[in-house]
Scaffold this motif. Structure first.
Motif, PDB file in Angstrom:
ATOM      1  N   UNK A  91      20.625  30.874 -38.109  1.00 39.25           N
ATOM      2  CA  UNK A  91      19.759  31.442 -37.075  1.00 39.25           C
ATOM      3  C   UNK A  91      19.105  30.318 -36.270  1.00 39.25           C
ATOM      4  N   UNK A  92      18.709  30.627 -35.057  1.00 36.43           N
ATOM      5  CA  UNK A  92      18.014  29.673 -34.200  1.00 36.43           C
ATOM      6  C   UNK A  92      16.576  29.531 -34.695  1.00 36.43           C
ATOM      7  N   UNK A  93      16.079  28.303 -34.701  1.00 36.42           N
ATOM      8  CA  UNK A  93      14.746  28.035 -35.228  1.00 36.42           C
ATOM      9  C   UNK A  93      14.064  26.965 -34.395  1.00 36.42           C
ATOM     10  N   UNK A  94      12.737  27.036 -34.343  1.00 38.47           N
ATOM     11  CA  UNK A  94      11.950  26.078 -33.565  1.00 38.47           C
ATOM     12  C   UNK A  94      10.561  25.966 -34.172  1.00 38.47           C
ATOM     13  N   UNK A  95      10.019  24.755 -34.155  1.00 38.31           N
ATOM     14  CA  UNK A  95       8.638  24.530 -34.564  1.00 38.31           C
ATOM     15  C   UNK A  95       7.825  24.237 -33.308  1.00 38.31           C
ATOM     16  N   UNK A  96       6.597  24.723 -33.269  1.00 40.32           N
ATOM     17  CA  UNK A  96       5.791  24.612 -32.048  1.00 40.32           C
ATOM     18  C   UNK A  96       4.944  23.343 -32.062  1.00 40.32           C
ATOM     19  N   UNK A  97       5.553  22.242 -31.696  1.00 37.82           N
ATOM     20  CA  UNK A  97       4.797  21.028 -31.372  1.00 37.82           C
ATOM     21  C   UNK A  97       4.682  20.994 -29.856  1.00 37.82           C
ATOM     22  N   UNK A  98       3.707  21.721 -29.347  1.00 33.78           N
ATOM     23  CA  UNK A  98       3.603  21.992 -27.911  1.00 33.78           C
ATOM     24  C   UNK A  98       3.329  20.771 -27.059  1.00 33.78           C
ATOM     25  N   UNK A  99       2.728  19.713 -27.644  1.00 32.85           N
ATOM     26  CA  UNK A  99       2.349  18.573 -26.807  1.00 32.85           C
ATOM     27  C   UNK A  99       3.560  17.823 -26.267  1.00 32.85           C
ATOM     28  N   UNK A 100       4.713  17.984 -26.890  1.00 33.98           N
ATOM     29  CA  UNK A 100       5.928  17.395 -26.313  1.00 33.98           C
ATOM     30  C   UNK A 100       6.161  17.904 -24.894  1.00 33.98           C
ATOM     31  N   UNK A 101       5.665  19.106 -24.633  1.00 40.23           N
ATOM     32  CA  UNK A 101       5.971  19.746 -23.366  1.00 40.23           C
ATOM     33  C   UNK A 101       4.799  19.752 -22.383  1.00 40.23           C
ATOM     34  N   UNK A 102       3.813  18.890 -22.633  1.00 40.36           N
ATOM     35  CA  UNK A 102       2.897  18.519 -21.558  1.00 40.36           C
ATOM     36  C   UNK A 102       3.730  17.703 -20.568  1.00 40.36           C
ATOM     37  N   UNK A 103       3.748  18.063 -19.295  1.00 39.85           N
ATOM     38  CA  UNK A 103       4.625  17.354 -18.353  1.00 39.85           C
ATOM     39  C   UNK A 103       4.483  15.835 -18.387  1.00 39.85           C
ATOM     40  N   UNK A 104       3.273  15.330 -18.574  1.00 42.01           N
ATOM     41  CA  UNK A 104       3.077  13.879 -18.608  1.00 42.01           C
ATOM     42  C   UNK A 104       3.742  13.261 -19.831  1.00 42.01           C
TER      43      UNK A 104
ATOM     44  N   UNK B 174      -4.798  15.498 -19.224  1.00 40.93           N
ATOM     45  CA  UNK B 174      -3.397  15.751 -19.514  1.00 40.93           C
ATOM     46  C   UNK B 174      -2.490  15.785 -18.287  1.00 40.93           C
ATOM     47  N   UNK B 175      -3.038  15.816 -17.082  1.00 37.27           N
ATOM     48  CA  UNK B 175      -2.201  15.783 -15.883  1.00 37.27           C
ATOM     49  C   UNK B 175      -1.925  14.367 -15.393  1.00 37.27           C
ATOM     50  N   UNK B 176      -2.389  13.375 -16.154  1.00 36.06           N
ATOM     51  CA  UNK B 176      -2.218  11.980 -15.756  1.00 36.06           C
ATOM     52  C   UNK B 176      -1.421  11.211 -16.814  1.00 36.06           C
ATOM     53  N   UNK B 177      -0.646  10.252 -16.354  1.00 39.27           N
ATOM     54  CA  UNK B 177       0.039   9.311 -17.229  1.00 39.27           C
ATOM     55  C   UNK B 177      -0.192   7.916 -16.684  1.00 39.27           C
TER      56      UNK B 177
ATOM     57  N   UNK C 225       0.724  13.756 -12.603  1.00 43.66           N
ATOM     58  CA  UNK C 225       1.970  14.442 -12.950  1.00 43.66           C
ATOM     59  C   UNK C 225       1.865  15.908 -12.531  1.00 43.66           C
ATOM     60  N   UNK C 226       1.875  16.117 -11.210  1.00 42.95           N
ATOM     61  CA  UNK C 226       1.768  17.478 -10.666  1.00 42.95           C
ATOM     62  C   UNK C 226       2.770  17.715  -9.539  1.00 42.95           C
ATOM     63  N   UNK C 227       3.737  16.814  -9.392  1.00 41.45           N
ATOM     64  CA  UNK C 227       4.736  16.967  -8.336  1.00 41.45           C
ATOM     65  C   UNK C 227       5.852  17.886  -8.827  1.00 41.45           C
ATOM     66  N   UNK C 228       6.483  18.576  -7.901  1.00 40.34           N
ATOM     67  CA  UNK C 228       7.548  19.511  -8.282  1.00 40.34           C
ATOM     68  C   UNK C 228       8.729  18.806  -8.933  1.00 40.34           C
ATOM     69  N   UNK C 229       8.849  17.485  -8.732  1.00 44.30           N
ATOM     70  CA  UNK C 229       9.926  16.734  -9.371  1.00 44.30           C
ATOM     71  C   UNK C 229       9.619  16.394 -10.820  1.00 44.30           C
ATOM     72  N   UNK C 230       8.381  16.576 -11.234  1.00 45.31           N
ATOM     73  CA  UNK C 230       7.983  16.274 -12.598  1.00 45.31           C
ATOM     74  C   UNK C 230       8.360  17.420 -13.536  1.00 45.31           C
ATOM     75  N   UNK C 231       8.523  17.146 -14.829  1.00 44.22           N
ATOM     76  CA  UNK C 231       8.972  18.183 -15.762  1.00 44.22           C
ATOM     77  C   UNK C 231       8.091  19.432 -15.735  1.00 44.22           C
ATOM     78  N   UNK C 232       8.726  20.587 -15.596  1.00 45.41           N
ATOM     79  CA  UNK C 232       8.120  21.925 -15.674  1.00 45.41           C
ATOM     80  C   UNK C 232       7.242  22.293 -14.475  1.00 45.41           C
ATOM     81  N   UNK C 233       6.810  21.345 -13.672  1.00 48.57           N
ATOM     82  CA  UNK C 233       5.798  21.614 -12.657  1.00 48.57           C
ATOM     83  C   UNK C 233       6.307  22.550 -11.557  1.00 48.57           C
ATOM     84  N   UNK C 234       7.604  22.546 -11.274  1.00 48.42           N
ATOM     85  CA  UNK C 234       8.137  23.384 -10.193  1.00 48.42           C
ATOM     86  C   UNK C 234       7.835  24.864 -10.405  1.00 48.42           C
TER      87      UNK C 234
END
Length: 372
Positions: A125-138, A281-284, A301-310
């Motif tokens: 089965x498909x499985x995932x653990x929620x380490x959400x900070x990986x997906x902060x765009x920065x 969290x919006x800065x790197x 890190x708020x430009x549409x070219x940045x991860x997830x921001x679009x």
């Protein structure tokens, strides 16, 4: 019409609220391959879970997770309970051929986490653990910068996660301060985030030294004057050696007075450095060696070219903590569509648990311990 996937969420407190918001928002802002349906939320208290269902937007509520997992109409089981119940819920969900999505840390012990990994693999089965900070765009951008070689060979990782919510000795002995329910204190609760980020950004940890400290050994039970022992750590510190040759420090404490949710890392390489602070969290911050006029620059890190921001707002319109969970369930839905296991998954959860276990062993032995 998109195919619908029915979600059952077990637990409805802090993490349940964050996950509920993510399931509710993801298809409103992103082009998802499926439409998640918030089918049922489950909790121990009939009154509490009914109120949670109404407030958070779930169609139904229930008090038996066993019955919920046994339902044929449920596709995804989202585990947001304390760590002592992750094992039975995850194994039952895997045995019922559900997608299993679990909060961190994966379990209270290494042995439990390995049983959970075995269950999802055994049932394919498909499985995932929620380490959400990986997906902060920065943070995702930092990963790209490091992978592209912009800061060169990584030498140092410094991870700190500082809070102060239990400094007051009169703060009650809640479940997070009870080993049988939480597994550990600051180590499993917040150091696990720093460890996951270090593995994501730098690589696997090979060896650790560790120090665990409990500053207040007993506290009043909730709602009363009866005192009860605190048997988890208030602070966790570790020196780490990475397999790739880098070295690092990881510090997590709930006694850093004035720090509310200070999750920060600094990574130094042969050609530059990156710095992230969740409270901004919006800065790197990025430093790349370019001669005598080099210096750190702050990337918004708020430009549409940045991860997830679009999927969100125009440049300069910042996002927040809750969006990291939306990005996480977005990638889970994409993985389901591709019939692949997303990252981080239960394998990552076990690897993190091995580091936590090694730090506990190092604290007990007073020596460096290998991450097995």
């Amino acid at each position: 019409m998109k195919k619908k996937l029915n979600v059952a969420m077990i637990g409805y407190q802090f993490m349940g609220r964050a996950h509920s918001n993510a399931w509710r928002q993801v298809s409103r802002f992103f082009d998802t391959p499926f439409e998640p349906v918030m089918k049922v939320v489950c909790g121990r208290s009939e009154g509490g879970v009914r109120q949670a269902a109404e407030r958070l937007g779930w169609e139904e509520h229930a008090t038996s997770w066993e019955q919920v997992i046994g339902r044929k109409d449920i596709d995804i089981v989202d585990i947001c309970t304390p760590g002592d119940s992750h094992l039975p819920i995850a194994i039952a969900a895997a045995d019922s051929k559900k997608v299993v999505f679990c909060e961190k840390p994966l379990a209270n012990t290494l042995a439990e986490s390995e049983k959970m990994l075995d269950a999802v693999k055994r049932n394919s089965v498909i499985h995932m653990i929620c380490h959400n900070y990986r997906r902060a765009p920065a943070v995702t951008l930092a990963k790209q910068i490091i992978a592209e070689g912009q800061i060169g060979q990584v030498h140092h990782y410094r991870g700190t996660y500082l809070q102060d919510w239990i400094v007051n000795p009169s703060f009650p002995r809640v479940w997070r301060l009870e080993k049988s329910k939480a597994g550990s204190g600051a180590l499993g609760d917040i150091a696990s985030h720093s460890i996951d980020l270090s593995r994501y950004l730098v690589g696997e940890i090979a060896e650790v030294a560790g120090l665990l400290k409990t500053f207040i050994s007993e506290r009043p039970l909730p709602g009363g004057k009866t005192m009860a022992p605190v048997d988890v750590d208030d602070a966790a510190l570790s020196l780490v050696k990475f397999e790739g040759g880098a070295v690092g420090t990881i510090e997590a404490t709930r006694f850093a007075t004035g720090r509310k949710n200070y999750n920060r890392f600094e990574i130094n390489g042969s050609k530059g450095s990156v710095v992230f602070n969740l409270e901004r969290m919006n800065e790197l911050d990025l430093y790349v060696e370019e001669g005598p006029n080099s210096g750190f620059k702050s990337i918004m890190v708020t430009d549409s070219s940045h991860p997830y921001i679009a999927g969100w707002w125009p440049p300069g319109h910042i996002i927040g903590y809750e969006h990291t969970f939306t990005h996480t369930v977005l990638d889970l839905l994409k993985a389901i569509a591709d019939n692949t296991v997303p990252s981080p998954n239960f394998e990552d959860g076990v690897r993190n648990q091995r580091v936590l276990d090694a730090i506990e062993r190092a604290d007990a032995s007073g020596k460096w311990e290998a991450v097995e």
